[in-house]
Design a protein around this motif. Sequence first.
Motif, mmCIF file in Angstrom:
data_model
loop_
_atom_site.group_PDB
_atom_site.id
_atom_site.type_symbol
_atom_site.label_atom_id
_atom_site.label_comp_id
_atom_site.label_asym_id
_atom_site.label_seq_id
_atom_site.Cartn_x
_atom_site.Cartn_y
_atom_site.Cartn_z
ATOM 1 N N ALA A 66 0.589 -1.423 -0.082
ATOM 2 C CA ALA A 66 -0.484 -0.124 0.474
ATOM 3 C C ALA A 66 1.054 1.341 -0.004
ATOM 4 O O ALA A 66 0.489 2.301 -0.456
ATOM 5 C CB ALA A 66 -1.080 0.059 1.574
ATOM 6 N N TYR A 67 2.050 1.103 0.391
ATOM 7 C CA TYR A 67 2.692 2.325 0.716
ATOM 8 C C TYR A 67 3.198 2.245 -0.296
ATOM 9 O O TYR A 67 3.565 3.142 -1.207
ATOM 10 C CB TYR A 67 3.631 2.363 1.639
ATOM 11 C CG TYR A 67 4.883 3.951 1.435
ATOM 12 C CD1 TYR A 67 4.329 4.401 2.745
ATOM 13 C CD2 TYR A 67 5.756 3.786 1.598
ATOM 14 C CE1 TYR A 67 5.582 5.917 3.090
ATOM 15 C CE2 TYR A 67 6.171 4.534 1.702
ATOM 16 C CZ TYR A 67 6.667 5.570 2.538
ATOM 17 O OH TYR A 67 7.509 6.677 2.374
ATOM 18 N N GLY A 68 3.581 1.144 -0.842
ATOM 19 C CA GLY A 68 4.349 1.541 -2.402
ATOM 20 C C GLY A 68 3.846 2.175 -3.398
ATOM 21 O O GLY A 68 4.269 3.124 -4.295
ATOM 22 N N THR A 69 2.596 1.874 -3.665
ATOM 23 C CA THR A 69 1.325 2.281 -4.492
ATOM 24 C C THR A 69 1.396 3.369 -4.167
ATOM 25 O O THR A 69 1.139 4.001 -5.348
ATOM 26 C CB THR A 69 -0.190 1.055 -4.233
ATOM 27 O OG1 THR A 69 0.939 0.273 -4.577
ATOM 28 C CG2 THR A 69 -0.107 1.681 -5.790
ATOM 29 N N VAL A 88 2.660 -1.628 -9.616
ATOM 30 C CA VAL A 88 2.972 -3.535 -10.622
ATOM 31 C C VAL A 88 3.609 -3.576 -9.207
ATOM 32 O O VAL A 88 3.314 -4.900 -8.464
ATOM 33 C CB VAL A 88 3.051 -3.589 -11.907
ATOM 34 C CG1 VAL A 88 2.720 -5.146 -11.915
ATOM 35 C CG2 VAL A 88 1.753 -2.906 -12.744
ATOM 36 N N MET A 89 5.064 -2.996 -9.238
ATOM 37 C CA MET A 89 5.497 -4.253 -8.564
ATOM 38 C C MET A 89 5.533 -4.482 -6.869
ATOM 39 O O MET A 89 5.714 -5.341 -6.192
ATOM 40 C CB MET A 89 7.551 -3.474 -8.619
ATOM 41 C CG MET A 89 8.170 -3.835 -9.905
ATOM 42 S SD MET A 89 9.406 -2.985 -10.187
ATOM 43 C CE MET A 89 10.213 -3.198 -8.738
ATOM 44 N N ALA A 90 4.801 -3.017 -6.209
ATOM 45 C CA ALA A 90 4.201 -2.984 -5.307
ATOM 46 C C ALA A 90 3.491 -3.384 -4.928
ATOM 47 O O ALA A 90 3.046 -4.088 -3.665
ATOM 48 C CB ALA A 90 3.871 -1.222 -4.697
ATOM 49 N N GLY A 91 2.413 -3.811 -5.680
ATOM 50 C CA GLY A 91 1.535 -4.926 -5.857
ATOM 51 C C GLY A 91 0.915 -5.926 -4.975
ATOM 52 O O GLY A 91 1.331 -6.788 -4.523
ATOM 53 N N VAL A 128 13.332 -2.545 -9.275
ATOM 54 C CA VAL A 128 13.921 -3.923 -9.508
ATOM 55 C C VAL A 128 15.193 -4.147 -8.277
ATOM 56 O O VAL A 128 14.271 -5.482 -7.522
ATOM 57 C CB VAL A 128 14.661 -4.219 -11.236
ATOM 58 C CG1 VAL A 128 14.866 -5.881 -10.449
ATOM 59 C CG2 VAL A 128 13.916 -4.306 -11.782
ATOM 60 N N PHE A 129 15.712 -3.771 -7.544
ATOM 61 C CA PHE A 129 16.713 -4.059 -7.103
ATOM 62 C C PHE A 129 15.841 -4.305 -5.617
ATOM 63 O O PHE A 129 16.132 -4.623 -4.763
ATOM 64 C CB PHE A 129 17.964 -3.802 -6.790
ATOM 65 C CG PHE A 129 18.704 -4.566 -7.596
ATOM 66 C CD1 PHE A 129 19.393 -5.117 -7.651
ATOM 67 C CD2 PHE A 129 19.168 -3.278 -8.700
ATOM 68 C CE1 PHE A 129 19.821 -6.173 -8.549
ATOM 69 C CE2 PHE A 129 19.914 -3.717 -9.753
ATOM 70 C CZ PHE A 129 20.232 -5.273 -9.487
ATOM 71 N N ALA A 130 15.220 -3.107 -5.157
ATOM 72 C CA ALA A 130 14.244 -2.535 -4.328
ATOM 73 C C ALA A 130 13.146 -3.734 -3.921
ATOM 74 O O ALA A 130 12.366 -4.169 -2.952
ATOM 75 C CB ALA A 130 13.551 -1.385 -4.078
ATOM 76 N N GLY A 131 12.615 -3.978 -5.464
ATOM 77 C CA GLY A 131 11.455 -5.514 -5.512
ATOM 78 C C GLY A 131 12.701 -6.302 -4.929
ATOM 79 O O GLY A 131 11.353 -7.391 -4.600
ATOM 80 N N ASN A 132 13.425 -6.699 -5.431
ATOM 81 C CA ASN A 132 14.066 -8.060 -5.111
ATOM 82 C C ASN A 132 13.888 -7.917 -3.400
ATOM 83 O O ASN A 132 14.448 -9.641 -3.023
ATOM 84 C CB ASN A 132 15.081 -8.246 -5.258
ATOM 85 C CG ASN A 132 15.247 -8.576 -6.621
ATOM 86 O OD1 ASN A 132 14.317 -9.303 -7.104
ATOM 87 N ND2 ASN A 132 16.727 -8.044 -7.091
ATOM 88 N N LEU A 133 14.144 -7.826 -2.642
ATOM 89 C CA LEU A 133 14.286 -7.439 -1.332
ATOM 90 C C LEU A 133 13.157 -8.490 -0.081
ATOM 91 O O LEU A 133 12.936 -8.971 0.136
ATOM 92 C CB LEU A 133 13.692 -6.556 -0.137
ATOM 93 C CG LEU A 133 14.899 -4.772 -0.659
ATOM 94 C CD1 LEU A 133 14.663 -3.692 -0.217
ATOM 95 C CD2 LEU A 133 16.673 -5.724 0.148
ATOM 96 N N GLY A 134 11.111 -7.998 -1.168
ATOM 97 C CA GLY A 134 9.957 -8.390 -0.985
ATOM 98 C C GLY A 134 10.244 -10.151 -1.240
ATOM 99 O O GLY A 134 10.099 -11.231 -0.469
#
Length: 188
Positions: free
Chosen positions: A24-27, A53-56, A159-165
Amino acid sequence: PKWAPVLGFTGIVAAVVLANLGGAYGTAKAGQGILAMGIRSPELIMKNIIPVVMAGVLGIYGLIVAVILNGKITKPENSVITYSQFNGFAHLAGGLCCGFSSLASGLSIGIAADAGTRAVGAQSAMAASWKKMGFTGDAGGEAGGSGDALFVGTVLIQVFAGNLGLYGLIAALILSQMDSACDQGYYN
């Protein structure tokens, strides 16, 4: 012990709630940047929708972990709890791994997307202004740069930030596979 399932259910709650907070915060933060950028460069709105999309996806990570953990929690049989303390702690750890990793990922995606999309929009608007004034922006043919270089950089950061999840999801899946049977009288 009778309280062991509480640990497993807490892992489920942590995975879903924290992952959804990150998503939610990312979106929201990415949306702020996209809408601010869209004022000057509306043609770039769809191109910069990637971080939303990545945050969702982060919320989906939490849901996946919750479904897997829920399937691993066993119901009491004849008033005997077979869900072990070991399983409870493993499932709690898995839920926390996924949840906190997705929360951190959502925060970083949102902040990077907000700044990145605003910068891409400003670059596009500035290039259009220079073109109207007659500047080509190539410094007499000596500089070979692309207008998409900043966009590509911001996407790579996201993309690298999304990899954390994703790392948290993988850790949670590994932890969810740990199993220890609870023999009556031994763990109780």
